[in-house]
Design an enzyme around this catalytic site. Structure first.
Site, short mmCIF file in Angstrom:
data_model
loop_
_atom_site.label_atom_id
_atom_site.label_comp_id
_atom_site.label_asym_id
_atom_site.label_seq_id
_atom_site.Cartn_x
_atom_site.Cartn_y
_atom_site.Cartn_z
N LEU A 134 -15.50 -3.69 -11.95
CA LEU A 134 -14.67 -5.07 -11.01
C LEU A 134 -14.26 -4.39 -10.30
CD1 LEU A 134 -12.05 -6.98 -12.39
CD2 LEU A 134 -10.94 -5.27 -12.99
N ASP A 141 5.40 -11.04 -10.12
CA ASP A 141 6.11 -11.20 -10.05
C ASP A 141 7.33 -11.64 -10.62
OD1 ASP A 141 8.32 -11.42 -7.87
OD2 ASP A 141 8.65 -13.54 -7.40
N HIS A 178 9.48 -2.35 -11.50
CA HIS A 178 8.89 -1.84 -11.37
C HIS A 178 7.73 -0.89 -11.95
CE1 HIS A 178 10.28 -4.24 -8.32
NE2 HIS A 178 10.89 -3.69 -7.14
#
Ligand code: IPE
Ligand code: IPE
Ligand code: MG
Length: 263
Positions: free
Chosen positions: A148, A37, A54
């Site tokens: 991962l 955020d 972004h």
């Protein structure tokens, strides 16, 4: 155990040293979930459009995925777009929907080299076709990778996930495939989008907000939470290590007593 020695740049070398020192402590979280955020505020502070935040946030995703991989974390779940984020202006939503393609195209060679598997949770059917295509391709290309798991929560809402699970279970009950007695916590887990993943050990939220915003309400029941004022585009290795170190100092009791004694 460090999986790979990516010591190409100074920054990466430092990353490995810090990682190594962390690894002297045994309890690394297996699954880290992050509510990324603060992209908009990062841009606003610089008098830039929100989408610039972004774009910068996408670079952070890359940086943090590398570190998580170097550390040997099993799963990194990143909240990228919520079911409520459709309320934003159309142009911002369109930009956010173009990010998976941009990110996955440029990061794919490294994902393969690092053996990273891409997965997603969320309502894929609600995504624009290009976004869906980019995610499907990346999941397909990386499906045999064993490193991962980089799991994107995209068009994800925990309440919608729970509703879908309840409906699917009720359908099975009405078909006679399940009875009401079959419904227990394990069964509900199996009907959630996270059925193949361990529950998050550590939840991080950036930008100073202290709420879940409809993220993994069921799965976070015993997760350790860590909040920081740092905005997601500024989230770096140092902050990430702080979160992991804080986690390592927690005493997880799961309702039992300190030390987890069973006698
Ligand atoms: C997080 O940054 C990205 C998404 C929610 C998609 P925000 O866009 O929410 O940034 P702020 O909270 O407005 O600063
Ligand atoms: C949560 O952030 C969703 C994501 C990070 C994708 P928001 O910025 O949408 O959350 P609120 O609106 O502040 O609760
Ligand atoms: Mg926000």
């Amino acid at each position: 155990m460090l999986k790979k020695l990516f010591s190409k740049s100074k920054e990466e070398k430092h990353s490995m040293e810090v990682a190594q020192s962390l690894l002297t402590n045994e309890c690394l979280p297996s699954h880290i979930a992050i509510i990324m955020d603060g992209n908009g505020r990062w841009a606003k502070k610089r008098a830039m459009p929100r989408i610039a935040g972004h774009h910068e946030g996408m670079q952070t995703v890359r940086r943090i995925a590398r570190i998580a991989d170097d550390l040997g974390i099993q799963v990194l779940t990143l909240y990228a777009f919520s079911t409520e984020n459709w309320k934003r202006p159309k142009s911002e939503v369109e930009y956010l929907m173009s990010l998976p393609q941009m990110f996955l195209n440029s990061f794919m060679p490294e994902l393969m080299e690092r053996d990273i598997r891409i997965e997603m949770i969320g309502d894929m059917e609600g995504l624009p076709s290009n976004t869906k295509k980019a995610l499907n391709q990346a999941m397909e290309m990386t499906k045999n990778n064993n490193g991962l798991i980089l799991n994107f929560a995209m068009n994800y809402g925990s309440r919608a996930e729970i509703v879908a699970a309840m409906k699917a279970i009720m359908m099975e009950v009405s078909n006679g495939k399940l009875t009401m007695d079959d419904v227990d916590e394990n069964m509900i887990n199996q009907y959630l989008m996270t059925s193949s993943l361990p529950e998050p050990d550590l939840l991080i939220r950036t930008s100073g907000e202290v709420r879940l915003s409809n993220f993994m309400l069921w799965q976070l029941a015993y997760t350790e939470f860590w909040f920081t004022d740092v905005l997601w585009p500024d989230f770096d290795q140092k902050t990430f290590m702080q979160a992991i170190q804080a986690y390592q100092q927690r005493n997880r009791r799961y309702g039992g007593l300190k030390g987890e004694s069973s006698s």
